[in-house]
Design an enzyme around this catalytic site. Structure first.
Site, PDB file in Angstrom:
ATOM      1  CG  ASP A  53      -1.730 -20.406  -1.282  1.00 21.76           C
ATOM      2  OD1 ASP A  53      -1.163 -20.402  -0.165  1.00 21.76           O
ATOM      3  OD2 ASP A  53      -1.262 -21.012  -2.269  1.00 21.76           O
ATOM      4  CG  ASP A  69     -13.521  -7.136   2.769  1.00 22.96           C
ATOM      5  OD1 ASP A  69     -13.195  -6.426   3.740  1.00 22.96           O
ATOM      6  OD2 ASP A  69     -14.126  -6.692   1.778  1.00 22.96           O
ATOM      7  CE  LYS A 103       2.082 -17.787  -2.939  1.00 27.66           C
ATOM      8  NZ  LYS A 103       1.219 -18.999  -2.925  1.00 27.66           N
ATOM      9  CE1 TYR A 159      -3.445  -2.721   0.691  1.00 33.14           C
ATOM     10  CE2 TYR A 159      -4.612  -0.730   1.319  1.00 33.14           C
ATOM     11  CZ  TYR A 159      -4.624  -2.054   0.960  1.00 33.14           C
ATOM     12  OH  TYR A 159      -5.813  -2.714   0.883  1.00 33.14           O
ATOM     13  CG  ASP A 191      -7.989  -4.869   1.984  1.00 28.75           C
ATOM     14  OD1 ASP A 191      -8.886  -4.395   2.695  1.00 28.75           O
ATOM     15  OD2 ASP A 191      -8.015  -4.835   0.737  1.00 28.75           O
TER      16      ASP A 191
END
Ligand code: IPM
Ligand code: MN
Length: 359
Positions: free
Chosen positions: A208, A236, A175, A126, A232
């Site tokens: 993942d 959600d 990751k 970001y 983020d």
């Protein structure tokens, strides 16, 4: 609409504990762009810098979608987080038994869900360098995910501290099988753990497979520690667990003062219709009260929300079957109506307050 309800509940909670709270309303995001051309005008910035806490409404809408990146509502949000230095975003997710039908996940799988996403908020992709350019007649864009060990260390500590007051388990999500930035993340989180938090259990997961596990076995999570972008996405996703993203509150901490905002966005499709779920905003108010040290008031607000839900005050995102949904204002009023009783139940360590204290 939801912020109005949250402020009404907060006002009543402050009044109940005899604190003369002052609410200073400022424009931000789309409203600020319309008035001043900027999403985070100086007058709003000054007010935030001088406040004890910032309660934030959602910022976007289709009328501002085509603006250049620096003028978009989202840019204001990133600037606010950066200006206040709130590097840690706490997003608790909890299952309410009374909402079991609202969840897309089987009720036996979501029973007992009580997890906390600790999302890094002022770094990563970001805030890394980004650009779009043309090379050999082709448009190319890049956004760079950058973390320093200082940034990783301080967010890791927030997650480990939170775990100590919860069930003592952290899963750090990255990751690291692909990204250099994630390999550093994993190494630094492990160092902080070994040196300072050996009493907390730490495991690492890839973004993942953790996303999958969050759907398959959400109750197995306690604290999820992760980078800005991954947090983020996962928060959600976690919104689907209680049945609606509208239920999720959040706090942004670690800076000069906290920012409290529901996880959901501005829901432009239902804006102004009185349908929005105010519980996430109201519960963000409870987090605000808690961080200002008004723990009893925070507990009372959470209890009052639980009772409004138990009494069937479900907005359209939550209502199922033949039950008619309530409006934003009706849900807010139901919380207010339950608040003084809830305060009564927070004294003397009643069963109700013990339940609420674990929220
Ligand atoms: C959130 C939002 C913001 C984010 C957007 C609006 C910039 O999605 O708070 O989760 O990505 O952080
Ligand atoms: Mn988001």
């Amino acid at each position: 609409e939801v912020t109005e309800q949250a402020v009404a509940v907060l006002g009543a909670a402050f009044e109940a504990i005899g604190i003369p709270a002052r609410f200073d309303w400022r424009i931000f995001g789309g409203a600020a762009i319309d008035e001043t051309g900027e999403p985070f005008p100086a007058t709003t910035r000054e007010a935030c810098l001088g406040a004890d806490a910032v309660l934030l409404g959602a910022v976007g809408g289709s009328s501002w979608d085509d603006l250049e990146p620096a003028r978009r509502p989202e840019r204001g949000l990133l600037e606010l987080r950066n200006t206040l230095g709130t590097f840690a975003n706490l997003r608790p997710v909890q299952q309410y038994a009374t909402l079991a039908d609202a969840s897309a996940i089987r009720s036996d799988a979501i029973a007992g869900v009580d997890l906390l996403v600790v999302r890094e908020l002022t770094g990563g992709i970001y805030f890394g360098p980004g650009r779009e350019f043309v090379s050999e007649g082709e448009r190319i864009a890049e956004s760079v995910m950058v973390y320093s060990e200082t940034e990783i260390r301080r967010i890791a500590r927030v997650a480990f501290e939170a775990a100590r007051s919860r069930r003592g388990r952290v899963v750090s999500v990255d990751k690291a099988n692909v990204l250099d930035v994630s390999r550093l993340w994993r190494a630094v989180v492990s160092e902080v753990h070994a040196r300072e938090y050996a009493d907390v259990s730490l495991s690492h997961g890839y973004i993942d497979s953790t996303a999958m596990r969050l759907v398959q076995d959400p109750a197995s999570f306690d604290v999820i520690l992760t980078a800005n972008l991954f947090g983020d996405i996962l928060s959600d996703l976690a919104g689907a667990l209680p049945g609606s993203l509208g239920m999720l509150p959040s706090s942004c901490i670690g800076g000069s003062c906290g920012i409290y905002e529901p996880v959901h966005g501005s829901a432009p499709d239902i804006a102004g219709t009185g349908k929005a779920n105010p519980y996430g905003a109201i519960l963000s108010g409870a987090m605000l009260l808690n961080d200002l040290g008004h723990t009893r008031a925070a507990t009372a607000v959470r209890l009052a929300v639980g009772r409004a839900l138990d009494a069937g005050y479900h907005t359209s995102d939550l209502a199922r079957g033949s039950k008619a949904p309530v409006s934003t204002a009706e849900a807010g009023s139901a919380v207010l109506a339950n608040l003084s009783d809830a305060f009564g139940d927070t004294s003397g360590g009643s069963k109700a307050s013990k339940i609420a204290a674990t929220h």
